[in-house]
Design an enzyme around this catalytic site. Sequence first.
Site, mmCIF file in Angstrom:
data_model
loop_
_atom_site.group_PDB
_atom_site.id
_atom_site.type_symbol
_atom_site.label_atom_id
_atom_site.label_comp_id
_atom_site.label_asym_id
_atom_site.label_seq_id
_atom_site.Cartn_x
_atom_site.Cartn_y
_atom_site.Cartn_z
ATOM 1 N N ASP A 15 1.437 4.937 -1.118
ATOM 2 C CA ASP A 15 0.762 3.697 -0.707
ATOM 3 C C ASP A 15 0.654 2.681 -1.841
ATOM 4 O O ASP A 15 -0.252 1.862 -1.867
ATOM 5 C CB ASP A 15 -0.655 3.986 -0.155
ATOM 6 C CG ASP A 15 -0.648 5.060 0.899
ATOM 7 O OD1 ASP A 15 0.204 4.986 1.794
ATOM 8 O OD2 ASP A 15 -1.480 5.985 0.821
ATOM 9 N N LYS A 18 5.160 0.132 -2.189
ATOM 10 C CA LYS A 18 6.624 0.240 -2.355
ATOM 11 C C LYS A 18 7.362 -0.567 -1.308
ATOM 12 O O LYS A 18 8.418 -1.116 -1.571
ATOM 13 C CB LYS A 18 7.083 1.700 -2.219
ATOM 14 C CG LYS A 18 6.517 2.647 -3.211
ATOM 15 C CD LYS A 18 6.947 4.065 -2.911
ATOM 16 C CE LYS A 18 6.427 4.600 -1.596
ATOM 17 N NZ LYS A 18 4.966 4.780 -1.508
ATOM 18 N N GLY A 42 5.159 5.084 6.449
ATOM 19 C CA GLY A 42 4.314 3.933 6.720
ATOM 20 C C GLY A 42 4.386 2.802 5.727
ATOM 21 O O GLY A 42 3.380 2.351 5.216
ATOM 22 N N HIS A 43 5.593 2.357 5.413
ATOM 23 C CA HIS A 43 5.717 1.159 4.581
ATOM 24 C C HIS A 43 5.266 -0.059 5.368
ATOM 25 O O HIS A 43 5.648 -0.227 6.520
ATOM 26 C CB HIS A 43 7.180 0.908 4.222
ATOM 27 C CG HIS A 43 7.674 1.789 3.137
ATOM 28 N ND1 HIS A 43 6.945 2.066 2.017
ATOM 29 C CD2 HIS A 43 8.847 2.408 2.975
ATOM 30 C CE1 HIS A 43 7.660 2.838 1.234
ATOM 31 N NE2 HIS A 43 8.818 3.080 1.795
ATOM 32 N N GLN A 226 6.123 8.378 0.108
ATOM 33 C CA GLN A 226 4.964 8.998 -0.550
ATOM 34 C C GLN A 226 4.982 8.638 -2.043
ATOM 35 O O GLN A 226 5.328 7.533 -2.391
ATOM 36 C CB GLN A 226 4.923 10.510 -0.317
ATOM 37 C CG GLN A 226 4.574 10.875 1.128
ATOM 38 C CD GLN A 226 5.780 11.037 2.010
ATOM 39 O OE1 GLN A 226 6.801 11.549 1.595
ATOM 40 N NE2 GLN A 226 5.690 10.598 3.232
HETATM 41 P P1 GDP Z 1 3.728 1.676 0.641
HETATM 42 O O1 GDP Z 1 3.867 2.794 1.616
HETATM 43 O O2 GDP Z 1 3.830 2.135 -0.773
HETATM 44 O O3 GDP Z 1 4.621 0.519 0.956
HETATM 45 O O4 GDP Z 1 2.258 1.119 0.754
HETATM 46 P P2 GDP Z 1 1.471 0.664 2.064
HETATM 47 O O5 GDP Z 1 2.324 -0.230 2.865
HETATM 48 O O6 GDP Z 1 0.845 1.833 2.716
HETATM 49 O O7 GDP Z 1 0.270 -0.115 1.420
HETATM 50 C C1 GDP Z 1 0.416 -1.243 0.706
HETATM 51 C C2 GDP Z 1 -0.477 -2.304 1.345
HETATM 52 O O8 GDP Z 1 -0.814 -3.261 0.377
HETATM 53 C C3 GDP Z 1 0.211 -3.075 2.440
HETATM 54 O O9 GDP Z 1 -0.730 -3.464 3.412
HETATM 55 C C4 GDP Z 1 0.766 -4.291 1.716
HETATM 56 O O10 GDP Z 1 0.947 -5.410 2.553
HETATM 57 C C5 GDP Z 1 -0.314 -4.535 0.714
HETATM 58 N N1 GDP Z 1 0.127 -5.091 -0.559
HETATM 59 C C6 GDP Z 1 1.284 -4.846 -1.240
HETATM 60 N N2 GDP Z 1 1.257 -5.503 -2.424
HETATM 61 C C7 GDP Z 1 0.068 -6.143 -2.485
HETATM 62 C C8 GDP Z 1 -0.555 -6.968 -3.481
HETATM 63 O O11 GDP Z 1 -0.029 -7.209 -4.552
HETATM 64 N N3 GDP Z 1 -1.818 -7.427 -3.190
HETATM 65 C C9 GDP Z 1 -2.453 -7.159 -2.027
HETATM 66 N N4 GDP Z 1 -3.687 -7.657 -1.849
HETATM 67 N N5 GDP Z 1 -1.893 -6.388 -1.071
HETATM 68 C C10 GDP Z 1 -0.650 -5.895 -1.300
#
Ligand code: GDP
Length: 452
Positions: A15, A18, A42-43, A226
């Site tokens: 999370d 990525k 869940g990206h 993950q």
């Molecule tokens: P992933 O699985 O690693 O892609 O992560 P997730 O999608 O589960 O969680 C990342 C969340 O943070 C998502 O809702 C993104 O839109 C949000 N996000 C990503 N980068 C940033 C950032 O720099 N600032 C903020 N406030 N939200 C972000």
Amino acid sequence: MRSPCVIVLGAQWGDEGKGKIVDLLAGRFAWIARYQGGHNAGHTVVIGGRRFILQLIPCGILRGASKAVIGNGVVLDPQALVDEIASLAAAGVDVAGQLFVSNRAHVILPYHRSIEHAAESAPGRLRIGTTSRGIGPAYEDKMGRRGLRVADLYDPALLRDHISESLAEKNAIAQALFGAAPLDAGSILETYQGLAEQIRPFVADTGALLNAAAARGESILLEGAQGALLDIDHGTYPFVTSSSTTAGGACIGTGLAPTRLTGAIGVSKAYCTRVGGGPFPTELAGAAGDDLRRRGNEFGSVTGRPRRVGWFDAPLMRYAAALNGLDALVVTKLDVLDELARIPVCVGYRGGDAIPPTVAGWGAIEPVYEQLPGWQTSTEGVTRWQDLPPRARDYLAFLARVSGVEIGMVSTGPERDQTITIAGSKLEQLLGAPTGAAAQEGARVRGNSARP
Ligand code: GDP
């Protein structure tokens, strides 16, 4: 010069954001491949204010130019794939000719889900906090050499026998251990025959495709799901996922030869979160934790579960950096820390930084913190390093220094353009060209940068 063949992976417990970063980089690569996990990833990608949640398909697919691969190391729920393809189509994204699914990926069957669900809910069992999508049990069958692979879906006799024989065994186990109701082989067979036809156009020998692409000099991005600390071998076992999330897994999970790789990029939040049970030395409980969770909107994008939150853990980042040979770091969600007056960073563990191999060892860890001054100014949407408040720059420089990894990119919001790319950084070199208009001269966030 060799064309870029780069791994992008989460350097914490997942999370890390990525999805946004891979989406941002994807346009620069000819191929994007997933190498492990299932439809629990869940990206979240936000484009033009629209949120896309991609659980199985590499999020690079949203960049029309890239070819996307679901590698052999992924476990595939064909229903989830069909649903995801349909939801992308509804949003105007057609994946035909662009998406390739490994013929060697293992298939998740309904009994994998029901067994996992029953096991997670059974009294007296250790709760790992899985998403109960059958991913763990599908990997168990893979390693137990009794799995069903995508190519097997197209052998009618094999498919029929496999489902009826496996189901007889799984029903007996689920009944005996958890009192679960038996599933019906006939309806599973019918469903999977239908699904097999729907995914047939996408099925390919993706290892051969990727190695041939690399031989032709085409660029490849390998996208981790993950995070490094959830790796089945190197993570906080047993509170881990069932696959190899670390850089080594990228070759196993795609068939791409290790000698093709040109680098690894880690993605980390400016703080830390984890979902589900397990060790988390810098966890922040109580009202302060609730506050950070709210600011960061730290709720699972697939499950909606509140994430545990805490501070940046440098010993763990050094561990992740060593395990994955990280060349560069992307720090996300800097803006979430905007309002804090001071920000603790764990710089070491009392008694040594060795990463314990047991849960009891984790329990004995005492983090040592340094308190950094907050900037208390909005960084949301900042796109240039020099426009960050000096204390935010100092904070990032500090993270790079204590992690021993250079920062090449900083994310200041969920949108693609809410990003700072650092000109002349190692990350830029890895990508093979300047990272675009937003790249700035002069800013360097190196592991050895000056102290704040
Ligand atoms: P992933 O699985 O690693 O892609 O992560 P997730 O999608 O589960 O969680 C990342 C969340 O943070 C998502 O809702 C993104 O839109 C949000 N996000 C990503 N980068 C940033 C950032 O720099 N600032 C903020 N406030 N939200 C972000």
